[in-house]
Scaffold this motif. Structure first.
Motif, PDB file in Angstrom:
ATOM      1  N   ALA A  58       0.996  -1.094  -0.016  1.00  0.00           N
ATOM      2  CA  ALA A  58       0.065  -0.039  -0.033  1.00  0.00           C
ATOM      3  C   ALA A  58       0.740   1.115   0.011  1.00  0.00           C
ATOM      4  CB  ALA A  58      -0.949  -0.045   1.294  1.00  0.00           C
ATOM      5  N   GLY A  59       1.821   1.253   0.765  1.00  0.00           N
ATOM      6  CA  GLY A  59       3.029   2.477   0.769  1.00  0.00           C
ATOM      7  C   GLY A  59       3.525   2.617  -0.507  1.00  0.00           C
ATOM      8  N   LEU A  60       3.950   1.472  -1.228  1.00  0.00           N
ATOM      9  CA  LEU A  60       4.255   1.720  -2.704  1.00  0.00           C
ATOM     10  C   LEU A  60       3.684   2.221  -3.884  1.00  0.00           C
ATOM     11  CD1 LEU A  60       6.191  -1.922  -3.085  1.00  0.00           C
ATOM     12  CD2 LEU A  60       7.248   0.463  -3.026  1.00  0.00           C
ATOM     13  N   VAL A  61       2.156   1.899  -3.543  1.00  0.00           N
ATOM     14  CA  VAL A  61       1.285   2.775  -4.540  1.00  0.00           C
ATOM     15  C   VAL A  61       0.082   3.757  -4.007  1.00  0.00           C
ATOM     16  CG1 VAL A  61       1.327   0.777  -6.058  1.00  0.00           C
ATOM     17  CG2 VAL A  61      -0.488   0.858  -4.182  1.00  0.00           C
ATOM     18  N   HIS A  62       0.664   4.252  -2.886  1.00  0.00           N
ATOM     19  CA  HIS A  62      -0.463   4.864  -1.899  1.00  0.00           C
ATOM     20  C   HIS A  62      -0.986   6.200  -2.948  1.00  0.00           C
ATOM     21  CE1 HIS A  62       2.836   7.133  -0.447  1.00  0.00           C
ATOM     22  NE2 HIS A  62       2.319   8.127   0.007  1.00  0.00           N
ATOM     23  N   ASP A  63      -0.125   6.985  -3.470  1.00  0.00           N
ATOM     24  CA  ASP A  63      -0.451   8.168  -4.102  1.00  0.00           C
ATOM     25  C   ASP A  63      -0.753   7.973  -5.594  1.00  0.00           C
ATOM     26  OD1 ASP A  63      -0.586   9.919  -1.977  1.00  0.00           O
ATOM     27  OD2 ASP A  63       1.564  10.338  -2.161  1.00  0.00           O
ATOM     28  N   SER A  64      -1.155   6.590  -6.104  1.00  0.00           N
ATOM     29  CA  SER A  64      -1.153   6.444  -7.471  1.00  0.00           C
ATOM     30  C   SER A  64      -2.438   7.296  -8.190  1.00  0.00           C
ATOM     31  CB  SER A  64      -1.366   5.090  -7.779  1.00  0.00           C
ATOM     32  OG  SER A  64      -2.348   4.221  -6.865  1.00  0.00           O
ATOM     33  N   GLY A  65      -3.269   7.607  -7.123  1.00  0.00           N
ATOM     34  CA  GLY A  65      -4.618   8.170  -7.752  1.00  0.00           C
ATOM     35  C   GLY A  65      -4.167   9.930  -7.843  1.00  0.00           C
ATOM     36  N   HIS A  92     -10.200   3.389  -6.658  1.00  0.00           N
ATOM     37  CA  HIS A  92     -10.818   3.174  -7.833  1.00  0.00           C
ATOM     38  C   HIS A  92      -9.951   2.377  -8.941  1.00  0.00           C
ATOM     39  CE1 HIS A  92     -14.867   3.992  -6.995  1.00  0.00           C
ATOM     40  NE2 HIS A  92     -14.240   5.126  -6.359  1.00  0.00           N
ATOM     41  N   LEU A  93      -8.700   3.032  -9.019  1.00  0.00           N
ATOM     42  CA  LEU A  93      -7.492   2.462  -9.830  1.00  0.00           C
ATOM     43  C   LEU A  93      -7.171   1.157  -9.543  1.00  0.00           C
ATOM     44  CD1 LEU A  93      -5.033   5.600 -10.371  1.00  0.00           C
ATOM     45  CD2 LEU A  93      -6.229   4.309 -12.074  1.00  0.00           C
ATOM     46  N   LEU A  94      -6.980   0.864  -8.126  1.00  0.00           N
ATOM     47  CA  LEU A  94      -6.226  -0.603  -7.913  1.00  0.00           C
ATOM     48  C   LEU A  94      -7.325  -1.599  -7.675  1.00  0.00           C
ATOM     49  CD1 LEU A  94      -3.914   1.173  -5.031  1.00  0.00           C
ATOM     50  CD2 LEU A  94      -3.364   0.505  -7.462  1.00  0.00           C
ATOM     51  N   SER A 214      -0.070  -4.494 -15.669  1.00  0.00           N
ATOM     52  CA  SER A 214       0.280  -3.310 -16.595  1.00  0.00           C
ATOM     53  C   SER A 214      -0.763  -2.389 -17.252  1.00  0.00           C
ATOM     54  CB  SER A 214       1.269  -4.029 -17.735  1.00  0.00           C
ATOM     55  OG  SER A 214       0.187  -4.401 -18.857  1.00  0.00           O
ATOM     56  N   ASP A 215      -2.094  -2.840 -17.290  1.00  0.00           N
ATOM     57  CA  ASP A 215      -2.902  -1.897 -17.781  1.00  0.00           C
ATOM     58  C   ASP A 215      -3.456  -0.990 -16.851  1.00  0.00           C
ATOM     59  OD1 ASP A 215      -4.486  -2.302 -20.154  1.00  0.00           O
ATOM     60  OD2 ASP A 215      -6.223  -3.064 -19.209  1.00  0.00           O
ATOM     61  N   LEU A 216      -3.332  -1.453 -15.478  1.00  0.00           N
ATOM     62  CA  LEU A 216      -3.576  -0.614 -14.144  1.00  0.00           C
ATOM     63  C   LEU A 216      -2.639   0.606 -14.406  1.00  0.00           C
ATOM     64  CD1 LEU A 216      -3.896  -1.938 -10.831  1.00  0.00           C
ATOM     65  CD2 LEU A 216      -2.778   0.084 -11.199  1.00  0.00           C
ATOM     66  N   PHE A 217      -1.419   0.289 -14.407  1.00  0.00           N
ATOM     67  CA  PHE A 217      -0.422   1.435 -14.719  1.00  0.00           C
ATOM     68  C   PHE A 217      -0.496   2.410 -16.036  1.00  0.00           C
ATOM     69  CE2 PHE A 217       1.505  -0.323 -11.047  1.00  0.00           C
ATOM     70  CZ  PHE A 217       2.096   0.753 -10.355  1.00  0.00           C
ATOM     71  N   ARG A 218      -1.312   1.601 -16.938  1.00  0.00           N
ATOM     72  CA  ARG A 218      -1.454   2.380 -18.171  1.00  0.00           C
ATOM     73  C   ARG A 218      -2.422   3.556 -17.954  1.00  0.00           C
ATOM     74  NH1 ARG A 218      -5.918   2.216 -21.186  1.00  0.00           N
ATOM     75  NH2 ARG A 218      -6.466   0.352 -20.223  1.00  0.00           N
ATOM     76  N   VAL A 219      -3.296   2.984 -17.204  1.00  0.00           N
ATOM     77  CA  VAL A 219      -4.496   4.202 -17.034  1.00  0.00           C
ATOM     78  C   VAL A 219      -3.746   5.407 -16.088  1.00  0.00           C
ATOM     79  CG1 VAL A 219      -6.541   4.618 -15.535  1.00  0.00           C
ATOM     80  CG2 VAL A 219      -6.400   2.723 -16.929  1.00  0.00           C
ATOM     81  N   ILE A 220      -2.913   4.998 -15.145  1.00  0.00           N
ATOM     82  CA  ILE A 220      -2.140   6.088 -14.422  1.00  0.00           C
ATOM     83  C   ILE A 220      -1.326   6.914 -15.472  1.00  0.00           C
ATOM     84  CG2 ILE A 220      -0.580   6.516 -12.625  1.00  0.00           C
ATOM     85  CD1 ILE A 220      -1.259   3.915 -11.327  1.00  0.00           C
ATOM     86  N   ILE A 265       5.734   5.039 -19.508  1.00  0.00           N
ATOM     87  CA  ILE A 265       5.759   5.171 -18.054  1.00  0.00           C
ATOM     88  C   ILE A 265       6.532   6.487 -17.718  1.00  0.00           C
ATOM     89  CG2 ILE A 265       7.395   3.448 -17.302  1.00  0.00           C
ATOM     90  CD1 ILE A 265       5.760   2.957 -14.921  1.00  0.00           C
ATOM     91  N   GLY A 266       7.584   6.715 -18.302  1.00  0.00           N
ATOM     92  CA  GLY A 266       8.456   8.022 -18.188  1.00  0.00           C
ATOM     93  C   GLY A 266       7.858   9.186 -18.298  1.00  0.00           C
ATOM     94  N   LYS A 267       6.806   9.073 -19.018  1.00  0.00           N
ATOM     95  CA  LYS A 267       6.000  10.394 -19.301  1.00  0.00           C
ATOM     96  C   LYS A 267       5.296  11.052 -17.983  1.00  0.00           C
ATOM     97  CE  LYS A 267       4.620  11.173 -24.030  1.00  0.00           C
ATOM     98  NZ  LYS A 267       3.759  10.778 -25.177  1.00  0.00           N
ATOM     99  N   LEU A 268       5.440  10.277 -16.927  1.00  0.00           N
ATOM    100  CA  LEU A 268       4.807  10.796 -15.863  1.00  0.00           C
ATOM    101  C   LEU A 268       5.595  11.991 -15.288  1.00  0.00           C
ATOM    102  CD1 LEU A 268       3.712   7.452 -14.062  1.00  0.00           C
ATOM    103  CD2 LEU A 268       2.111   9.326 -14.746  1.00  0.00           C
ATOM    104  N   ILE A 269       6.905  12.108 -15.969  1.00  0.00           N
ATOM    105  CA  ILE A 269       7.602  13.234 -15.493  1.00  0.00           C
ATOM    106  C   ILE A 269       7.199  14.664 -15.979  1.00  0.00           C
ATOM    107  CG2 ILE A 269       9.489  13.037 -17.102  1.00  0.00           C
ATOM    108  CD1 ILE A 269      11.492  13.605 -14.516  1.00  0.00           C
ATOM    109  N   VAL A 270       6.353  14.361 -17.232  1.00  0.00           N
ATOM    110  CA  VAL A 270       6.032  15.491 -17.975  1.00  0.00           C
ATOM    111  C   VAL A 270       5.060  16.323 -17.454  1.00  0.00           C
ATOM    112  CG1 VAL A 270       5.219  16.370 -20.306  1.00  0.00           C
ATOM    113  CG2 VAL A 270       6.929  14.611 -20.122  1.00  0.00           C
ATOM    114  N   PRO A 271       4.801  17.603 -16.998  1.00  0.00           N
ATOM    115  CA  PRO A 271       3.984  18.282 -16.138  1.00  0.00           C
ATOM    116  C   PRO A 271       2.848  18.339 -17.146  1.00  0.00           C
ATOM    117  CG  PRO A 271       6.071  19.746 -16.041  1.00  0.00           C
ATOM    118  CD  PRO A 271       6.243  18.360 -17.050  1.00  0.00           C
TER     119      PRO A 271
END
Ligand SMILES: [Fe+2]
Ligand SMILES: [Fe+2]
Ligand SMILES: [Fe+2]
Length: 436
Positions: A58-65, A92-94, A214-220, A265-271
């Motif tokens: 849970a700590g590893l993914v807690h702010d995924s939303g 809802h994501l997880l 991976s689908d879950l992370f794709r949504v993120i 996934i690296g695009k998460l760095i782009v504002p």
């Protein structure tokens, strides 16, 4: 080739948690640090092995939303109203990925104040992650961590019995006496080089589970912004189609889809303001945007047993003539799967709408891609294959867009409803996907 990757779920989650960190420079190492503190608190508090494992993940993914509102995440004084939104979105994501169903419940309440929610059925694990999260953001990791201990203890103790469960604050005070707790917190890579292999999440994923995760992370990755909302799914769809034309096996096709889901996934760095920019990117913005390929490679490079999946996803901006980025690999270094992904990515990007232009039609896309292959950048045989099946390929793309547009709309409705329930003054985000 029979492809069974034997990827470990915990290993994958640890690496992908670094992707979630990318959304804000202040979150570097944050998810692993919260997982580490939460695990220590859970052990000291006497939770079962199972409970410890859940708290850690849970700590590893807690702010995924937290796809858009990241500024409050590191503010100790932020109100629970401003923090509850991303916790609900994370839930809802997880929640639909069965191995993380319990973790989703923990994430949902990871900003619940103890005193305000005593009558509710809040898991102890959520209170643990809440406290761990708040401890983690109080540390200035650029300074000597040990000299900060008294002030951190005071800030946490000030909220004992209010925001935080009193028993957990006592456990924290006990832990805080040990320098080693703080030194591992600062040197989080050292701790993660010796993660407890007994975790119940230390399991091998089959291809179906790997695809679902991976689908879950794709949504993120994709749902942060209207203009990327179908990108990774469509890239996976086109890459899978091209791979099938090349005789890939069922297992390889599944892995190609996973690579499509994770390639950006690296695009998460782009504002978000760059992703949504209504015009061409300026040179500085373009440079930042291009770093995403490095971050994808960096994150995926940390997962053991990734096999060809790494190269298929991480080299999607490399070019056969060595003019791609960030590695400037040559054609001889680019396997067929990477070439397929590059062609799928370019084709999808060309026919996609951008904030500043509509998607190109098939003829326009074909002419640009033929130019690129004539210049020696991309594989001419694959471009020929793609356009000799253009009706089927485009049909699959349209169906893939329809599917993701429906999901994106549902997702935005959920976020808007969550925001409205928490704060009636909050402005709603647009619902219309690009092709709605
Ligand atoms: Fe949070
Ligand atoms: Fe957090
Ligand atoms: Fe990319």
């Amino acid at each position: 080739m029979f492809l069974n990757l034997r990827i470990n779920m915990l290993d994958l989650l640890i690496a992908l948690s670094k992707g979630i960190d990318l959304v804000s420079p202040e979150l570097a190492g944050h998810h692993r640090r919260v997982a580490y503190i939460a695990l220590r608190l859970a052990r000291e508090a006497g939770l079962s092995k199972e409970g410890q494992s859940e708290v850690f993940v849970a700590g590893l993914v807690h702010d995924s939303g937290a796809l858009e509102d990241t500024k409050n995440l590191v503010d100790f004084e932020a109100s629970s109203i401003h923090l509850q939104g991303h916790a609900e979105v994370g839930f809802h994501l997880l929640k639909d990925f069965q191995p993380l169903a319990q973790v989703a419940k923990i994430v949902r309440h990871h900003h619940a104040h103890w005193a305000e929610t005593r009558s509710e059925d809040i898991p102890l694990a959520s209170h643990i992650v809440h406290l761990a999260d708040r401890i983690a953001i109080l540390v200035d990791y650029d300074q000597c961590v040990l000299s900060q201990v008294p002030s951190i203890l005071k800030r946490i103790s000030d909220h004992e019995g209010g925001r935080f469960m009193p028993e957990l604050v006592q456990v924290f005070r006990h832990m805080a006496r040990k320098e080693v707790f703080w030194l591992y917190l600062k040197n989080i890579d050292s701790f993660f080089s010796r993660v407890d292999p007994e975790s119940s999440y230390n399991i091998e994923l089959n291809n179906e589970q790997l695809l679902a995760l991976s689908d879950l992370f794709r949504v993120i990755i994709d749902f942060r912004c209207q203009f990327t909302s179908s990108h990774s799914y469509c890239v996976g769809e086109i890459a899978e189609t091209l791979a099938a034309y090349n005789g890939y096996s069922e297992n390889e096709l599944a892995i190609m889809r996973v690579a499509g889901n994770l390639h950006d996934i690296g695009k998460l760095i782009v504002p978000l303001d760059i992703l949504n920019k209504d015009g061409k990117l300026d040179p500085a913005e373009r440079l930042l945007m291009n770093t995403h390929a490095f971050h994808t490679a960096d994150i995926l490079g940390q997962i053991k047993s990734l096999g060809p999946l790494h190269d298929w996803a991480a080299f999607h901006h490399e070019r056969l003539d060595g003019n791609g980025y960030p590695f400037h690999l040559s054609g001889a270094q680019l396997p067929l799967g990477s070439r397929i992904m590059a062609v799928a990515d370019i084709f999808t990007a060309l026919v996609e709408d951008r904030p500043y232009r509509k998607g190109l039609d098939l003829e326009e896309a074909r002419s640009i891609m033929l130019n690129l292959s004539d210049e020696g950048g991309i594989d001419a045989r694959l471009v020929g294959l793609l356009f000799s099946h253009s009706t089927e390929v485009f049909d699959r793309l349209v169906k893939a867009r329809e599917l993701t547009d429906t999901k994106y709309r549902e997702f935005r409705l959920m976020i808007n409803a969550t925001k409205a329930a928490l704060d009636p003054q909050a402005s709603a985000q647009p619902l219309e996907p690009r092709y709605g």
